[in-house]
Design an enzyme around this catalytic site. Structure first.
Site, short mmCIF file in Angstrom:
data_model
loop_
_atom_site.label_atom_id
_atom_site.label_comp_id
_atom_site.label_asym_id
_atom_site.label_seq_id
_atom_site.Cartn_x
_atom_site.Cartn_y
_atom_site.Cartn_z
CG ASP A 90 -9.42 2.00 -1.10
OD1 ASP A 90 -8.42 1.93 -1.84
OD2 ASP A 90 -9.38 1.87 0.13
CG ASP A 121 -2.33 0.41 0.91
OD1 ASP A 121 -2.46 1.32 0.08
OD2 ASP A 121 -3.28 -0.11 1.52
#
Ligand code: GLA
Length: 377
Positions: free
Chosen positions: A183, A126
């Site tokens: 997302d 990430d």
């Protein structure tokens, strides 16, 4: 390590967020096998954020939270492997992960070593809390190099959401897939937004480093960590059709522990002809043809397949039922060539020969027609 097809599997984040533990991971691995999802190709079991303690140990190593994972990660990896599946974990290029656990910044090599020692096969990486001074490309190159030299094949799944022009440098890092979107959440506006975002990156997608449109929401039905109202079955089918059509990695995000009871989701997730488009060996670039409706929400996408067929996705992203149309000339098939298009609808099985070089059909709001198209005389 060369990854020649978009990876498929399951990831804990969309449904469970921080509520993870080793029993859940074991049960999910069991369910993938029992339900037939593993046989359909979903073979990575990935634990997302929130698995570790808040502090590294005295040697600077990451530590799995012993309350959540009392048997430890090596034992869990062994269990997942014993089911014929592969084991994935999560870290971050920043000082902290997105949920505030230790990230791998300045610990890339020791962490890659730790993951290898646990038997990890996949690392999602990430981009939260990353340095303002060291560019993303350097951060991802560090982990790319660390993984490539850790003594184990570990698939590198970059997750910098397309930020800082990720598309321009991601292939320099050794990543095998990269998040080309923000997302996802369990709603139609999110699905629509992520599909539209891909139009900017069609030329980046390719074998060895796949555009990752984010994890699937099929089967969530408005429940779980990223649930925002949920989608209709039509919308879930459209979402899955477009992810597969675009050749995205397919990581299931719903609770799979009782997935057999959800027949429609199983039907969507395991349609072999749709999966064959996702996994097509040639992995050619998707392009958009739109004729009269260019720049509208009635979209026509095409992808050439390895055996000479084409995949065509008709996407009615409008909020009304609408007519969809394209001509074979748009596909590079002039009427004078003596060949016609034969269309197979991959959801209904319906077969149609295109007459007069024009195909037209009606689609419901948010619907998608997904076809395998061959040339006939
Ligand atoms: C970011 C990622 C998500 C998920 C969370 C975990 O938002 O994009 O996919 O991994 O972090 O905190």
């Amino acid at each position: 390590m060369i990854v020649s097809k978009p990876p498929m599997g399951w990831n804990s984040w969309n449904t469970f967020g921080p509520d993870i533990n080793e029993q859940l991971i074991r049960d999910s691995a069991d369910a993938l096998v029992r339900s037939g999802l593993a046989a359909a190709g979903y073979n990575y079991v990935v634990i997302d954020d929130c698995w570790s303690l808040r502090e590294r140990d005295e040697n600077g190593r990451l530590v799995a939270n012993p309350e959540l994972f009392p048997s430890g990660m090596k034992a869990l990896a062994d269990y997942v492997h014993s089911k014929g599946l592969k084991f994935g974990m999560y870290s971050c290029a920043g000082t902290l992960t997105c949920a505030g656990f230790p990230g791998s910044f300045d610990h890339e090599f020791i962490d890659a070593e730790t993951f290898a020692s646990w038997g990890v096969d996949f690392l999602k990486y990430d981009y939260c809390y990353h340095s303002d001074f060291i560019k993303g490309e350097r951060l991802y190159r560090r982990m790319g190099l660390a993984l490539a030299n850790c003594g184990r094949d570990i698939l590198f799944s970059a997750c910098s959401w397309g930020a800082d022009e990720t598309n321009k440098w991601i292939k320099t890092t050794g990543a095998h897939m990269w998040r080309s979107t923000g997302d996802i959440n369990d709603s139609w506006p999110s699905v629509k937004k992520l599909i539209e975002k891909q139009d900017d990156y069609l030329d980046t997608n390719g074998q060895g480093c796949f555009n990752d449109m984010d994890m699937l929401i099929v089967g969530m039905h408005g429940k779980g960590n990223v649930a925002v109202g949920g989608c209709t079955e039509e919308e879930y089918r459209t979402h899955f059709s477009m992810w597969a059509f675009m050749g995205s990695p397919l990581m299931i995000g719903c609770d799979v522990r009782e997935i057999e009871k959800d027949e429609e989701s199983m039907r969507i997730l395991t349609n072999p002809e749709v999966l064959a488009i996702d996994q097509d060996a040639a992995y050619r670039q998707v392009f958009r043809i739109n004729g009269v409706w260019n720049r509208t929400d009635r979209r026509v996408y095409v992808r050439h397949l390895e055996n000479g067929d084409m995949a065509i996705a008709l996407l009615n992203a409008t909020d009304d039922e609408n007519r969809m149309i394209f001509t074979s000339d748009d596909l590079g098939l002039p009427e004078s060539c003596g060949r016609r298009l034969h269309m197979r609808n991959l959801w209904t099985g319906e077969e149609t020969d295109v007459k007069n070089a024009t195909f037209t059909t009606r689609l419901p709001a948010h619907g998608c027609g997904l076809y395998r198209v061959s040339l006939v005389r």
